[in-house]
Scaffold this active site. Structure first.
Site, PDB file in Angstrom:
ATOM      1  N   HIS A  10       1.132  -0.555   0.026  1.00  0.00           N
ATOM      2  CA  HIS A  10       0.232  -0.227  -0.059  1.00  0.00           C
ATOM      3  C   HIS A  10       1.032   1.278   0.143  1.00  0.00           C
ATOM      4  O   HIS A  10       1.148   1.516  -1.062  1.00  0.00           O
ATOM      5  CB  HIS A  10      -0.736   0.089   1.008  1.00  0.00           C
ATOM      6  CG  HIS A  10      -1.733   1.020   1.325  1.00  0.00           C
ATOM      7  ND1 HIS A  10      -2.079   1.459   2.254  1.00  0.00           N
ATOM      8  CD2 HIS A  10      -2.713   2.142   0.230  1.00  0.00           C
ATOM      9  CE1 HIS A  10      -2.397   2.800   2.343  1.00  0.00           C
ATOM     10  NE2 HIS A  10      -2.723   2.905   0.859  1.00  0.00           N
ATOM     11  N   CYS A  43      -0.547   0.350   9.549  1.00  0.00           N
ATOM     12  CA  CYS A  43      -0.680   1.574   9.254  1.00  0.00           C
ATOM     13  C   CYS A  43      -1.958   2.113   9.216  1.00  0.00           C
ATOM     14  O   CYS A  43      -3.271   2.535   9.328  1.00  0.00           O
ATOM     15  CB  CYS A  43       0.256   1.982   7.745  1.00  0.00           C
ATOM     16  SG  CYS A  43       1.856   2.102   8.891  1.00  0.00           S
ATOM     17  N   HIS A  44      -2.308   1.210   7.746  1.00  0.00           N
ATOM     18  CA  HIS A  44      -3.895   1.308   7.511  1.00  0.00           C
ATOM     19  C   HIS A  44      -5.101   0.098   7.240  1.00  0.00           C
ATOM     20  O   HIS A  44      -5.196   0.100   6.656  1.00  0.00           O
ATOM     21  CB  HIS A  44      -3.993   1.547   5.939  1.00  0.00           C
ATOM     22  CG  HIS A  44      -2.509   3.066   5.981  1.00  0.00           C
ATOM     23  ND1 HIS A  44      -1.129   2.308   5.157  1.00  0.00           N
ATOM     24  CD2 HIS A  44      -3.264   4.383   6.701  1.00  0.00           C
ATOM     25  CE1 HIS A  44      -1.260   4.330   5.369  1.00  0.00           C
ATOM     26  NE2 HIS A  44      -1.815   4.852   6.100  1.00  0.00           N
ATOM     27  N   GLY A  45      -4.409  -1.122   7.925  1.00  0.00           N
ATOM     28  CA  GLY A  45      -5.343  -2.344   8.089  1.00  0.00           C
ATOM     29  C   GLY A  45      -4.875  -3.751   6.892  1.00  0.00           C
ATOM     30  O   GLY A  45      -5.573  -4.491   6.727  1.00  0.00           O
ATOM     31  N   PRO A  95      -5.991  -1.956   2.124  1.00  0.00           N
ATOM     32  CA  PRO A  95      -6.067  -0.785   0.882  1.00  0.00           C
ATOM     33  C   PRO A  95      -4.763  -1.286  -0.120  1.00  0.00           C
ATOM     34  O   PRO A  95      -5.002  -0.673  -1.007  1.00  0.00           O
ATOM     35  CB  PRO A  95      -6.183   0.896   1.486  1.00  0.00           C
ATOM     36  CG  PRO A  95      -5.915   0.164   2.860  1.00  0.00           C
ATOM     37  CD  PRO A  95      -6.134  -0.989   3.503  1.00  0.00           C
TER      38      PRO A  95
END
Lengths: 439, 193, 274
Positions: free
Chosen positions: B133, B157-159, B172
């Protein structure tokens, strides 16, 4: 350019016309180095050295910028970063050797260029400003070269910096604080190295700016020529392009051959082995010497051994060393002779050659192991140097009997008299018989 | 100021004085000289640009040898290659079965476990430890780290969640963790890069 | 006005100099120092890498590496040279890896964090025999064995000087003045600048290093030559590239200069310039 017969710029294509109407760069170039700039037709090869100096500066800037991509200006790793460049960076060895030898070639070319000025009276009215700007360029070159030599952080780098910054401590009262300000410390160390790198990167661009002023100032009256007689008519000149672009191209070829021979076959000839030893503040090299182009000034510095008139010997040395360059600023006013070129000033010419020999001997003395004889010789040669500019030339310019000059460049060229404008005295192409004047 | 003598002895600066043939000859010479200079200029430009390519010491670190004999089934280690993290995991049979059971249509970046490993050594999963990502280092390679919902890696960080074959399943990240070029020199030693 | 002040200033400088001359006039007789009398210039050494057409003799460089590894590396570091660099001596990848693995390089114990060593990898650099300069001096009677990576460029006389030094140890001459005799821990060697050097003769007997088949006999002279040739390479690994590019550039420039000369003469044809 201000000669009335200079060609007017005419754009050759729609594209160049479009540019020229919005930013008159094409006509500027045309009028400066193109067919629109009339130049005396009788220039000899000594007039090539200005453009060669510009080429040398360009080589230094280009190789310098790429070297700066790999160099580390930190006292702990500077030496190793230079070796990294020599061993691991693609073509790094070539870039480094070209930059190192390019500096020497820059000075060779500029010294010849300066001595041409001294011989042919290029510093005289109306070209005083060209000369003054030139001396400024020379001072900037010396500062740049000094700082550049410190960057590899070898033994000579460090100890050269130690000696040169030590000069400032010779100044009474304010000297030592100034020295510490310049160094950012008590001795050359990381602070000094970093600021030298910053300034070493900066000054060449300042030099480039002063060169633009230098050329601009020259182009107002136009170039001098070996006879020293000013341009009077169209037949005295040829357009810079293609005549001198071609001659400069040839000169460039010869210069590059000499440069390639040094940079690729004798790359360390002009350097000092001690600079391949990492800097050690606790170990002084047996023999500290600056790079060859500083040697005459170094000899002048070391020549003063006696305290005289409340000024101690060390301070005399420093004053004389800087003074030897500063007197050049006054040359246009020290030499008042109405005759420009040494070709027509036989006595001045003799003293000119004595000066050349004097400077060469000073150069040799700058690196010689000190002994009574070398100190005496330095003192005599330094005395002559100052006497030449400050006593001999001013007096000579008053009392000298000069030779009769040609009425114009054209006359000199066509009557073959210009054969002797070559400073060595006899033309290589026409040793004995000058061309008869054409009917 | 003396006037120029009005006779043929003085050439005008514009008088070339060369024949048709001479003009062509001169142009050829000039063109030859200038083209030669051009060739020289190109030859000069090459090293000036090439010096920016990786230097020999950087290239020397382009490949590394890793001894994998100490990694037990179910264990994984982190190491570094070209200044980036590498996850080396020795998959258990259960983890391999889980990976093979996933239908390719469910995957955002369809790849089988076999495509991401070497034949005969499908239990060895070697990937970059860089989330595809925005570049964080996912958790799951070290002892006790969160392996995420799919039992592989999880990027905090963003899953982004990766499965046991380090393929993106949720979150993501657009693609699976990158498998670098590597080979088995012996059963216990691999060379990456 | 300027000239008037110029003359005054000029007279000032000249007077200062004359004053200095007079001040230093009582000349001492030129000292004939013992060092000058006994010191010898380096003997000549012909190497394959000499001259404008120089090429490395790789067989000799390999022998030199052997001499360095087995003799010199006990005290001298070679820290600018990496193991991967010796591929240039003609070794293949496997031999380079094996050579590197046979050396121990500094590392950290992964469990305790204490300083430790590990087998070398090609990317590592030749390790120093001592952890730092203080340790080096302590082990060598306060003398610091210099790093050898650049030694042939860092000494006046280059490779011939190194060769002469290594083979130049002599018995102290009977007529050597007392103050120039070697003190404890020093050894007389006329090729060294002040005649006495802290390094004991490193190459003392034939066969100190065993050369493989197809090589000359490892006499002291041969070993000294080989290690000197090797040290030329360590100082300038790019020597051959430099000469090759130099000849290429020179060839190009000769043609270029001829072309520009002819072009210049053509353009100026008929135009009298002098």
């Amino acid at each position: 350019m201000s000669f009335p017969w200079a060609e007017e710029y005419k754009p050759k294509s729609g594209f160049t016309q479009w540019i020229d109407e919005r930013l008159p760069l094409p006509r500027l170039v045309y009028g400066a180095i193109g067919a629109g700039y009339p130049v005396p037709r009788n220039l000899n090869y000594f007039w090539n050295f200005g453009v060669l100096a510009g080429v040398a500066l360009t080589i230094q800037i280009v190789t310098g910028i790429v070297l700066a991509m790999h160099y580390a200006a930190n006292a702990g790793i500077a030496f190793d970063s230079v070796e990294h460049i020599m061993r691991d960076v693609n073509s790094g060895w070539m870039l480094r050797y070209m930059h190192m030898n390019g500096a020497s070639f820059f000075f060779i070319v500029v010294y010849i260029h300066m001595f041409r000025g001294l011989y042919y009276g290029s510093y005289k009215a109306p070209r005083e400003m060209v000369w003054l700007l030139g001396v400024v360029i020379f001072l900037l070159m010396m500062a740049t070269a000094f700082m550049g030599y410190v960057l590899p952080w070898g033994q000579m780098s460090f100890w050269g910096a130690q000696v040169i910054t030590g000069f400032f401590s010779a100044i009474p009262i304010v000297g030592e604080p100034i020295r510490q300000l310049l160094l950012g410390g008590f001795a050359p160390d990381n602070a000094a190295l970093n600021r030298f790198f910053s300034l070493h990167y900066l000054l060449p661009f300042v030099i480039a700016g002063v060169i633009i002023l230098h050329i601009w100032a020259l182009h107002i009256p136009g170039s001098n020529n070996p006879t020293g007689v000013e341009v009077k008519s169209e037949s005295d000149t040829v357009p810079f392009h293609p005549y001198y672009t071609a001659k400069d191209g040839f000169g460039l070829g010869v210069f590059l051959i000499a440069f390639v021979i040094m940079a690729f076959f004798l790359p360390n000839f002009m350097g000092h082995p001690d600079n391949y030893i990492p800097a050690n503040p606790l170990s002084t090299p047996a023999h500290i010497v600056p790079e060859w182009y500083f040697l005459p000034f170094y000899a002048i510095l070391k020549a003063f051994t006696g305290n005289f008139l409340w000024i101690d010997a060390k301070l005399w040395g420093v004053i004389a060393m800087f003074g030897s360059i500063l007197i050049l600023f006054f040359l246009p006013w020290l030499d008042n002779s109405p005759v420009r070129s040494a070709k027509y000033r036989p006595t001045y010419r003799m003293f000119f050659w004595v000066l050349i020999v004097d400077v060469l001997i000073l150069g040799w003395l700058g690196q010689a192991h000190p002994s009574n004889w070398t100190i005496l010789a330095s003192q005599i040669c330094t005395a002559y140097y100052f006497a030449h500019f400050l006593i001999i030339v001013p007096i000579l310019s008053r009392i000298e009997t000069t030779l009769p000059m040609p009425n114009s460049i054209t006359e000199a060229v066509l009557s073959g008299e210009a054969d002797e404008a070559h400073p060595v005295g006899v033309s290589a192409t026409n040793p004995a018989h000058p061309e008869p004047a054409k009917a | 100021m003396t006037a120029p003598a009005p006779n043929a002895g003085i050439e005008s600066p514009h008088d070339d004085g060369v024949t048709e043939d001479g003009v062509r000859r001169r142009d050829f010479l000039n063109i030859a000289a200038v083209s030669f200079a051009g060739v020289g200029a190109v030859a000069v430009v090459f090293p000036l640009v090439n010096q920016m390519n990786p230097s020999a010491d950087v290239l020397a670190e382009a490949s590394i040898d890793v001894d994998i004999s100490a990694i037990e089934r179910g264990q994984s280690i982190k190491t570094s290659w070209r200044k980036q993290p590498i996850f080396i995991r020795n998959l258990t049979d259960k983890e391999m079965a889980e990976a093979n059971a996933v239908p390719l249509s469910e995957l955002r970046d369809p790849q089988t476990l076999a495509e991401r490993t070497k034949p005969g050594k499908e239990n060895w999963l070697i990937t970059l430890g860089v989330c595809t990502h925005l570049g964080c280092i996912p958790l799951g390679a070290a002892e006790g780290e969160d392996k995420g919902a799919y039992g592989g890696y999880f990027c905090p960080c963003h899953g982004s969640a990766y499965d046991t074959a380090a393929r993106i399943r949720k979150g993501p990240a657009p693609t699976n963790l990158v498998v670098p070029e590597y080979r088995f020199d012996t059963d216990t030693k691999i060379t990456i890069g | 006005m300027v000239r008037f002040f110029g003359i005054i200033v000029g007279l000032g400088f000249v007077s200062a100099l004359i004053f200095s001359i007079i001040g230093s006039l009582p000349f001492e007789a030129a000292e004939h120092s013992a060092v000058e009398e006994f010191h010898q210039e380096p003997r000549s050494l012909a190497l394959a890498s000499d001259g404008a057409f120089g090429k490395f003799d790789r067989q000799q460089l390999q022998r030199g590496l052997q001499v360095y590894s087995e003799v010199c590396s006990a005290c001298h570091s070679l820290r600018l040279v990496s193991f991967r660099d010796i591929a240039a001596l003609g070794y293949n990848e496997g031999q380079v890896k094996a050579f590197a693995a046979a050396q121990e390089v500094p590392s950290i114990d992964p469990d305790t964090g204490e300083p430790a060593t590990r087998p070398g990898l090609p990317k590592d650099y030749f390790p120093s025999p001592y952890p730092n300069d203080v340790a080096a001096r302590a082990a060598n009677n306060n003398a610091l064995p210099p790093d050898l990576s650049l030694i042939t460029k860092a000494r006046e006389g280059g490779a011939p000087y190194i060769y002469s030094l290594l083979t130049g140890y002599r018995k102290v001459p009977a007529n050597l003045p007392e103050e120039n005799r070697p003190g404890t821990g020093l050894h007389y060697n006329p090729y060294f600048a002040n005649l006495n050097l802290a390094m004991a003769p490193p190459l003392t007997s034939e066969g100190q290093v065993t050369y493989g088949p197809g090589n000359p006999k490892p006499t002291v002279d041969q070993m000294a030559k080989d290690v000197s040739a090797f040290l030329v390479w360590t100082a300038e690994p790019k020597l051959e590239n430099r000469l090759a590019v130099g000849w290429g550039a020179l060839g190009f420039l000769l043609i270029f200069t001829v072309l520009t000369y002819l072009s210049y003469r053509q353009i100026w044809a008929g135009k009298k310039e002098h």
